[in-house]
Design an enzyme around this catalytic site. Structure first.
Site, PDB file in Angstrom:
ATOM      1  N   HIS A 440       0.815  -1.210   0.000  1.00 50.37           N
ATOM      2  CA  HIS A 440       0.000   0.000   0.000  1.00 50.37           C
ATOM      3  C   HIS A 440       0.853   1.266   0.000  1.00 50.37           C
ATOM      4  O   HIS A 440       0.320   2.374  -0.189  1.00 50.37           O
ATOM      5  CB  HIS A 440      -0.943   0.010   1.209  1.00 50.37           C
ATOM      6  CG  HIS A 440      -2.319   0.515   0.891  1.00 50.37           C
ATOM      7  ND1 HIS A 440      -2.539   1.642   0.139  1.00 50.37           N
ATOM      8  CD2 HIS A 440      -3.550   0.044   1.221  1.00 50.37           C
ATOM      9  CE1 HIS A 440      -3.847   1.848   0.025  1.00 50.37           C
ATOM     10  NE2 HIS A 440      -4.484   0.894   0.663  1.00 50.37           N
ATOM     11  N   ARG A 441       2.159   1.140   0.176  1.00 51.52           N
ATOM     12  CA  ARG A 441       3.027   2.309   0.137  1.00 51.52           C
ATOM     13  C   ARG A 441       3.291   2.779  -1.289  1.00 51.52           C
ATOM     14  O   ARG A 441       3.568   3.958  -1.517  1.00 51.52           O
ATOM     15  CB  ARG A 441       4.365   2.005   0.829  1.00 51.52           C
ATOM     16  CG  ARG A 441       4.258   1.674   2.300  1.00 51.52           C
ATOM     17  CD  ARG A 441       5.602   1.209   2.847  1.00 51.52           C
ATOM     18  NE  ARG A 441       6.072   0.004   2.182  1.00 51.52           N
ATOM     19  CZ  ARG A 441       7.237  -0.602   2.445  1.00 51.52           C
ATOM     20  NH1 ARG A 441       8.055  -0.083   3.345  1.00 51.52           N
ATOM     21  NH2 ARG A 441       7.588  -1.701   1.802  1.00 51.52           N
TER      22      ARG A 441
END
Length: 469
Positions: A440-441
């Site tokens: 998700h980064r």
């Protein structure tokens, strides 16, 4: 006679140890140059070690099941000719050089003025010897306590030849000086550090200063439970107990690192692949063969990565704690392959340059060499995105763990017939569940969903998708 000792060679990509699986020769056997003498298992694959000497085997420096270190004695061969130094003497000389290196910079020079004008001459890996660094080191004030006192009492460093052993202790806040070495002359081995970390006295984990203050507690090693003995925690008989090694150890470390380092999220979608299966059938009828279903889906996935490149990337932690996001132009496509030695991930280099037939051929070739244990280091490393077909295990879906340090992994479930609404009518269709676990980064859910929708639509209408590739 002349005894020559062959050291375990560098097996590539930073591998520093290997488990000795079996000897193919015995003491007293005659050996020829390049004759296979042993089989070892690295974190990557099974490797046959050839002999560089011709002569008679004098000494085998290890037993089956033992971890062997790179650049350590592996086999000694009597080659005839002039007398050579005894291996033991060579080993003692090398051990002494390591002790001197580990002590480098810990003793105060007799002439402080000379020390300021010249480098120490003792170069440690990762450390320079410039004047500025030495002056900076002297300005630092040691912290109080036992550790500070020890800094003023230079003594011979603990014997630890393998730098990875030191790193393992340091990463777990374990004082290496407090570990009791079981190797020759008290040499500290990796198993000694692992045993110290597993000891009950280490729970809960303490800080580095506490470890220095209580060396006796750290050195206490709990014996491994034996088969048939009662487990101390559950009371149940122990079927087996062994320290993970080889591929199984690598898998465990990789999975732990992935879960620890990557904040992952998962999206999934059910896909109608009826037309894809019909297209593949027509290709096979027309050409006599057809690419595998996974190869066709992989071709769509590679095309999808070109449209959503954030998923074909990795994030690395900088020295200052910052995060570096690296996006790749091409795709090295990894795929999960189950072998007798465990799960491995071979990868197809430059997969973006291959068509479906070429991808299918590479999948088959790499899967074969991986199952035979003959895959090379390059075959099992360097992937930028992974696809996992867990449908071969007859399951519908799974939230796969990302193959660290990649940013995403695509999962394919089994294809089964289900009732499906098509143009307002219920029909029997071939359905496959597809999942995507992503870091998700590197992106938000919209990017991940866009990639999934692209691949799913291509699977649903493959003719249109292939026409645009």
């Amino acid at each position: 006679m002349s005894i020559k000792t062959f050291l375990l060679p560098d097996l590539g990509e930073g591998l520093t140890e290997a488990e000795l699986v079996r000897w193919m020769v015995a003491a007293g056997d005659e050996v020829a140059v390049d004759q296979p003498i042993a089989e070892v298992e690295t974190a990557k694959s099974l490797v046959e070690i050839p002999c560089p000497f011709e002569g008679v085997v004098s000494t085998l420096h290890g037993e089956a099941g033992q971890m062997m270190l790179v650049d350590e004695p592996f086999i000694s061969v009597n080659t005839g000719g002039e007398e050579a130094p005894e291996p033991a003497a060579q080993e003692a000389e090398r051990a002494q050089s390591y002790r001197e290196e580990e002590r480098a910079g810990t003793q105060v020079p007799a002439d402080e003025e000379a020390a300021e004008d010249e480098g120490s001459g003792n170069v440690l890996i990762g450390y320079g010897t410039s004047n500025a660094k030495r002056k900076s080191s002297r300005r630092r004030k040691p912290r109080g306590g036992v550790a500070a006192s020890a800094a003023h009492a230079p003594s011979e460093a603990v014997r630890v030849i393998n730098p990875l052993v030191r790193k393992l202790a340091r990463d777990n806040a374990l004082d290496i000086n407090a570990v009791q070495g079981t190797g020759p002359d008290g040499l500290v081995l990796r198993t000694d550090v692992e045993a110290a970390l597993a000891a009950p006295a280490q729970q809960p984990a303490t800080g580095a200063k506490d470890a220095v203050a209580a060396p006796a507690a750290v050195a206490a090693v709990a014996p491994l439970p034996k088969a048939g003995a009662a487990d101390s925690k559950t009371g149940l008989p122990v079927a087996s107990s062994q320290v993970l090694s080889g591929v199984r150890k690598t898998i465990a470390n990789a999975m732990s690192t992935s879960r620890r380092e990557i904040p992952e999220a998962t999206v999934w979608v059910d896909v109608d692949v009826t037309k894809l299966l019909k297209l593949r059938k027509k290709i096979k009828e027309a050409q006599g063969q057809a690419p595998s279903v996974m190869a066709l889906i992989s071709r769509f996935a590679v095309a999808g990565l070109q449209r959503f490149p954030e998923l074909n990337s990795r994030i690395e932690v900088e020295a200052d704690g910052g995060l570096r996001h690296t996006v790749f132009q091409g795709v090295n496509l990894g795929f999960a392959a189950q072998t007798d030695r465990g799960l491995v991930v071979p990868n197809v280099r430059d997969a973006h340059k291959l068509n479906a037939n070429e991808l299918s051929a590479e999948f088959a070739r790499l899967a074969s060499v991986a199952r035979e244990g003959k895959a090379g280091v390059a075959d099992l490393s360097g992937s930028t995105f992974t696809i996992n077909n867990y449908g071969v295990f007859n399951v519908d879906g799974s939230a796969a763990i990302i193959n660290y340090p990649e940013a995403a992994i695509l999962g394919l479930g089994r294809i089964i017939e289900k009732p499906w609404v098509v143009n307002g009518k219920i029909k029997v269709r071939s359905i496959c569940e597809m999942t995507l676990s992503f870091d998700h980064r590197v992106c938000d859910g919209g990017t991940a969903a866009g990639f999934m929708r692209y691949v799913a639509d291509a699977m649903t209408d493959p003719k249109s998708a292939l026409a645009s590739l």
